[in-house]
Design a protein around this motif. Sequence first.
Motif, short mmCIF file in Angstrom:
data_model
loop_
_atom_site.label_atom_id
_atom_site.label_comp_id
_atom_site.label_asym_id
_atom_site.label_seq_id
_atom_site.Cartn_x
_atom_site.Cartn_y
_atom_site.Cartn_z
N ALA A 34 0.04 14.85 -68.34
CA ALA A 34 0.08 14.52 -66.90
C ALA A 34 0.16 15.74 -66.02
CB ALA A 34 1.26 13.60 -66.62
N TRP A 35 0.78 16.77 -66.50
CA TRP A 35 0.94 17.94 -65.63
C TRP A 35 -0.41 18.61 -65.38
CZ3 TRP A 35 4.85 15.66 -64.48
CH2 TRP A 35 5.88 15.37 -65.33
N ARG A 36 -1.37 18.33 -66.21
CA ARG A 36 -2.72 18.89 -65.99
C ARG A 36 -3.53 18.03 -65.04
NH1 ARG A 36 -2.61 19.94 -72.04
NH2 ARG A 36 -3.07 17.75 -72.13
N ARG A 37 -3.29 16.72 -65.04
CA ARG A 37 -4.05 15.79 -64.19
C ARG A 37 -3.05 14.96 -63.41
NH1 ARG A 37 -6.53 15.59 -69.23
NH2 ARG A 37 -5.37 13.78 -69.88
N HIS A 38 -2.86 15.31 -62.14
CA HIS A 38 -1.81 14.70 -61.35
C HIS A 38 -2.20 13.35 -60.76
CE1 HIS A 38 1.54 14.30 -58.62
NE2 HIS A 38 0.71 14.23 -57.61
N ARG A 39 -3.36 13.20 -60.25
CA ARG A 39 -3.74 12.00 -59.48
C ARG A 39 -4.02 10.79 -60.35
NH1 ARG A 39 -2.35 11.11 -54.90
NH2 ARG A 39 -4.10 9.75 -54.62
N GLY A 40 -3.64 9.65 -59.82
CA GLY A 40 -3.97 8.38 -60.46
C GLY A 40 -5.38 7.98 -60.08
N HIS A 41 -5.80 6.85 -60.55
CA HIS A 41 -7.17 6.40 -60.31
C HIS A 41 -7.22 4.97 -59.79
CE1 HIS A 41 -8.56 10.03 -62.25
NE2 HIS A 41 -7.74 9.77 -63.25
N GLY A 42 -6.33 4.62 -58.88
CA GLY A 42 -6.42 3.31 -58.27
C GLY A 42 -5.39 2.31 -58.74
N GLY A 43 -4.48 2.68 -59.59
CA GLY A 43 -3.47 1.76 -60.06
C GLY A 43 -2.35 1.58 -59.04
N VAL A 44 -1.48 0.66 -59.34
CA VAL A 44 -0.41 0.31 -58.41
C VAL A 44 0.56 1.48 -58.19
CG1 VAL A 44 1.09 -0.71 -60.17
CG2 VAL A 44 1.24 -1.51 -57.83
N LEU A 45 0.67 2.38 -59.13
CA LEU A 45 1.60 3.50 -59.01
C LEU A 45 0.91 4.83 -58.69
CD1 LEU A 45 3.94 2.73 -62.05
CD2 LEU A 45 4.16 1.99 -59.67
N GLU A 46 -0.29 4.79 -58.16
CA GLU A 46 -1.05 6.03 -57.97
C GLU A 46 -0.44 6.96 -56.94
OE1 GLU A 46 -5.02 5.91 -56.42
OE2 GLU A 46 -4.54 4.30 -55.08
N ARG A 47 0.38 6.44 -56.03
CA ARG A 47 1.01 7.30 -55.03
C ARG A 47 2.09 8.19 -55.64
NH1 ARG A 47 1.38 2.63 -51.84
NH2 ARG A 47 -0.30 2.60 -50.34
N LEU A 48 2.58 7.82 -56.79
CA LEU A 48 3.67 8.56 -57.43
C LEU A 48 3.14 9.73 -58.24
CD1 LEU A 48 5.77 5.56 -58.78
CD2 LEU A 48 6.04 6.77 -56.61
N GLY A 49 3.96 10.75 -58.35
CA GLY A 49 3.65 11.87 -59.23
C GLY A 49 3.88 11.46 -60.68
N PRO A 50 3.41 12.24 -61.62
CA PRO A 50 3.54 11.88 -63.04
C PRO A 50 4.99 11.68 -63.49
CG PRO A 50 2.04 13.72 -62.78
CD PRO A 50 2.64 13.46 -61.43
N GLN A 51 5.89 12.55 -63.07
CA GLN A 51 7.28 12.40 -63.48
C GLN A 51 7.89 11.13 -62.90
OE1 GLN A 51 10.26 15.23 -62.03
NE2 GLN A 51 10.93 15.47 -64.16
N GLU A 52 7.59 10.85 -61.65
CA GLU A 52 8.09 9.62 -61.03
C GLU A 52 7.55 8.39 -61.75
OE1 GLU A 52 8.60 10.78 -56.36
OE2 GLU A 52 6.56 10.58 -57.16
N ARG A 53 6.25 8.40 -62.06
CA ARG A 53 5.65 7.28 -62.78
C ARG A 53 6.30 7.08 -64.13
NH1 ARG A 53 -0.22 8.76 -63.14
NH2 ARG A 53 0.06 9.96 -61.27
N LEU A 54 6.49 8.17 -64.86
CA LEU A 54 7.07 8.11 -66.19
C LEU A 54 8.48 7.53 -66.14
CD1 LEU A 54 6.92 8.70 -69.19
CD2 LEU A 54 7.54 11.07 -68.69
N ILE A 55 9.29 8.01 -65.24
CA ILE A 55 10.67 7.52 -65.13
C ILE A 55 10.69 6.07 -64.67
CG2 ILE A 55 12.81 7.80 -63.80
CD1 ILE A 55 12.35 10.86 -64.07
#
Length: 160
Positions: free
Chosen positions: A84-105
Amino acid sequence: MRERQAVQNARRAREFEAFVAGAAGRLLHAATLLTAEPAEDNPRARALLTASLAHTYAIWDRLRGEDPYDRTRQQLALRFGRAAWRRHRGHGGVLERLGPQERLILVLRMYEGVAEEQTAALLGLPADRVHTICARAMATVLHPPRGPAPTRALSGAAPS
């Protein structure tokens, strides 16, 4: 000797297939949330899950009473974290506004129900930091920032 090995491999394959049949749907949904891809088009999530399941299969005989779902979820989180640290942006999912660490947690805590202390240990963070990140992520999901105000089409008539 070979016959015994073949019997063990067949048993291992049956056990693993039963595990995948029961757990793959939920794990795929968790991976889809992590990658912030739409559910109908989630190639990164599927690749993430496949790699995690492959790892679980490779260590299947060494689990010795350990929950394979927990181990696979752990692998999912670790593999997502590394990539995730290499590819930050989501692709249209419900959690795409969140950063990778936020999504993971958020996925580990709210979707998977992993305790705050376990999440912190898995990610190498203090528990209070996990709590703060989770709260911030929940606030972002529940109260998204407002976009620009919608523009009204103007008609040629003057207001009355």
